[in-house]
Scaffold this motif. Structure first.
Motif, mmCIF file in Angstrom:
data_model
loop_
_atom_site.group_PDB
_atom_site.id
_atom_site.type_symbol
_atom_site.label_atom_id
_atom_site.label_comp_id
_atom_site.label_asym_id
_atom_site.label_seq_id
_atom_site.Cartn_x
_atom_site.Cartn_y
_atom_site.Cartn_z
ATOM 1 N N LEU A 192 73.070 106.115 46.059
ATOM 2 C CA LEU A 192 73.869 107.471 46.054
ATOM 3 C C LEU A 192 73.164 108.299 45.119
ATOM 4 O O LEU A 192 73.152 107.917 43.786
ATOM 5 C CB LEU A 192 74.997 106.999 45.720
ATOM 6 C CG LEU A 192 76.389 106.556 46.626
ATOM 7 C CD1 LEU A 192 77.524 106.626 46.380
ATOM 8 C CD2 LEU A 192 76.402 107.747 47.828
ATOM 9 N N GLY A 193 72.460 109.217 45.717
ATOM 10 C CA GLY A 193 71.779 110.294 44.660
ATOM 11 C C GLY A 193 71.280 111.488 45.710
ATOM 12 O O GLY A 193 70.687 111.522 46.672
ATOM 13 N N TYR A 194 71.653 112.677 45.429
ATOM 14 C CA TYR A 194 71.054 113.818 46.241
ATOM 15 C C TYR A 194 69.837 114.360 45.514
ATOM 16 O O TYR A 194 69.587 114.443 44.467
ATOM 17 C CB TYR A 194 72.417 115.069 45.798
ATOM 18 C CG TYR A 194 72.225 116.096 47.228
ATOM 19 C CD1 TYR A 194 72.914 115.833 48.089
ATOM 20 C CD2 TYR A 194 71.356 116.987 46.719
ATOM 21 C CE1 TYR A 194 72.868 116.717 49.291
ATOM 22 C CE2 TYR A 194 71.380 118.035 47.752
ATOM 23 C CZ TYR A 194 72.143 118.019 48.923
ATOM 24 O OH TYR A 194 72.069 118.699 50.071
ATOM 25 N N SER A 199 69.578 110.290 52.182
ATOM 26 C CA SER A 199 70.236 110.046 50.963
ATOM 27 C C SER A 199 71.334 111.253 50.773
ATOM 28 O O SER A 199 72.470 110.982 50.322
ATOM 29 C CB SER A 199 69.180 110.064 49.696
ATOM 30 O OG SER A 199 68.593 108.834 49.752
ATOM 31 N N ASN A 200 70.879 112.560 50.793
ATOM 32 C CA ASN A 200 71.647 113.442 50.892
ATOM 33 C C ASN A 200 72.655 113.552 51.901
ATOM 34 O O ASN A 200 73.899 113.672 51.514
ATOM 35 C CB ASN A 200 70.751 114.908 51.228
ATOM 36 C CG ASN A 200 69.794 115.195 50.217
ATOM 37 O OD1 ASN A 200 69.774 114.604 49.261
ATOM 38 N ND2 ASN A 200 69.028 116.073 50.729
ATOM 39 N N TRP A 224 79.794 110.423 51.310
ATOM 40 C CA TRP A 224 80.461 109.609 50.244
ATOM 41 C C TRP A 224 81.649 110.508 49.804
ATOM 42 O O TRP A 224 82.647 110.350 49.338
ATOM 43 C CB TRP A 224 79.550 108.875 49.466
ATOM 44 C CG TRP A 224 80.262 107.968 48.327
ATOM 45 C CD1 TRP A 224 80.328 106.589 48.765
ATOM 46 C CD2 TRP A 224 80.607 108.303 47.035
ATOM 47 N NE1 TRP A 224 81.046 106.015 47.666
ATOM 48 C CE2 TRP A 224 81.109 107.104 46.568
ATOM 49 C CE3 TRP A 224 80.698 109.315 46.161
ATOM 50 C CZ2 TRP A 224 81.638 106.743 45.347
ATOM 51 C CZ3 TRP A 224 81.194 108.960 45.112
ATOM 52 C CH2 TRP A 224 81.305 107.664 44.555
ATOM 53 N N TYR A 225 81.008 111.739 49.235
ATOM 54 C CA TYR A 225 81.816 112.716 48.418
ATOM 55 C C TYR A 225 83.087 113.134 49.252
ATOM 56 O O TYR A 225 84.326 113.303 48.997
ATOM 57 C CB TYR A 225 81.043 113.931 48.108
ATOM 58 C CG TYR A 225 80.511 113.694 46.738
ATOM 59 C CD1 TYR A 225 79.631 112.839 46.162
ATOM 60 C CD2 TYR A 225 80.913 114.632 45.619
ATOM 61 C CE1 TYR A 225 78.932 112.786 45.008
ATOM 62 C CE2 TYR A 225 80.551 114.783 44.579
ATOM 63 C CZ TYR A 225 79.454 113.835 44.019
ATOM 64 O OH TYR A 225 78.851 113.664 42.670
ATOM 65 N N LYS A 266 85.568 110.174 49.577
ATOM 66 C CA LYS A 266 86.194 110.206 48.185
ATOM 67 C C LYS A 266 87.248 111.187 48.047
ATOM 68 O O LYS A 266 88.519 111.048 47.542
ATOM 69 C CB LYS A 266 85.487 110.119 47.165
ATOM 70 C CG LYS A 266 84.382 108.854 46.994
ATOM 71 C CD LYS A 266 85.173 107.593 46.888
ATOM 72 C CE LYS A 266 85.397 107.357 45.428
ATOM 73 N NZ LYS A 266 85.978 106.012 45.014
ATOM 74 N N ASN A 315 74.140 110.634 53.066
ATOM 75 C CA ASN A 315 74.875 109.699 52.514
ATOM 76 C C ASN A 315 75.791 110.027 51.463
ATOM 77 O O ASN A 315 76.860 109.600 51.381
ATOM 78 C CB ASN A 315 74.278 108.321 51.999
ATOM 79 C CG ASN A 315 73.508 107.742 53.320
ATOM 80 O OD1 ASN A 315 74.121 107.633 54.364
ATOM 81 N ND2 ASN A 315 72.545 107.070 52.953
ATOM 82 N N VAL A 316 75.171 110.830 50.485
ATOM 83 C CA VAL A 316 76.163 111.306 49.332
ATOM 84 C C VAL A 316 77.028 112.261 49.782
ATOM 85 O O VAL A 316 78.320 112.110 49.310
ATOM 86 C CB VAL A 316 75.102 112.045 48.297
ATOM 87 C CG1 VAL A 316 75.795 112.938 47.291
ATOM 88 C CG2 VAL A 316 74.456 111.061 47.672
ATOM 89 N N VAL A 317 77.003 113.201 50.676
ATOM 90 C CA VAL A 317 77.714 114.252 51.025
ATOM 91 C C VAL A 317 78.904 113.407 52.038
ATOM 92 O O VAL A 317 80.316 113.449 51.842
ATOM 93 C CB VAL A 317 77.262 115.289 52.051
ATOM 94 C CG1 VAL A 317 78.264 116.080 52.885
ATOM 95 C CG2 VAL A 317 76.482 116.253 51.156
#
Length: 81
Positions: A16-18, A24-25, A31-32, A35, A27-29
């Protein structure tokens, strides 16, 4: 019972890192978003938002849905009709 109402945030075990790459971007979005939409988190955050912030997030999310989903997809995927 799961802590979250969405599976991605429960099952994802990757990086998880933007800013690294498109995957990866994304996945992070995801995940956010998951959450943030957790019942306990969203209840606290939404209560603390100003009227203007509520309007901004409503308009932003609605605009994204209108831009990226057809009417049929909106009803099937978002509204679950």
């Amino acid at each position: 019972m799961a802590k979250h109402s969405h599976r991605f945030v429960e099952d994802f075990g990757g990086f998880l890192g933007y800013g690294l790459d498109r995957e990866s971007n994304e996945n992070v979005v995801r995940w956010y978003l998951q959450k943030l939409s957790d019942d306990e988190v969203s209840k606290v955050v939404v209560r603390r938002m100003s009227d203007r912030e509520l309007e901004e997030i409503f308009e932003t999310l609605g605009g994204i849905l209108r831009k990226h989903l057809s009417d049929a997809e909106y009803h099937r995927l978002f509204l679950k009709e």
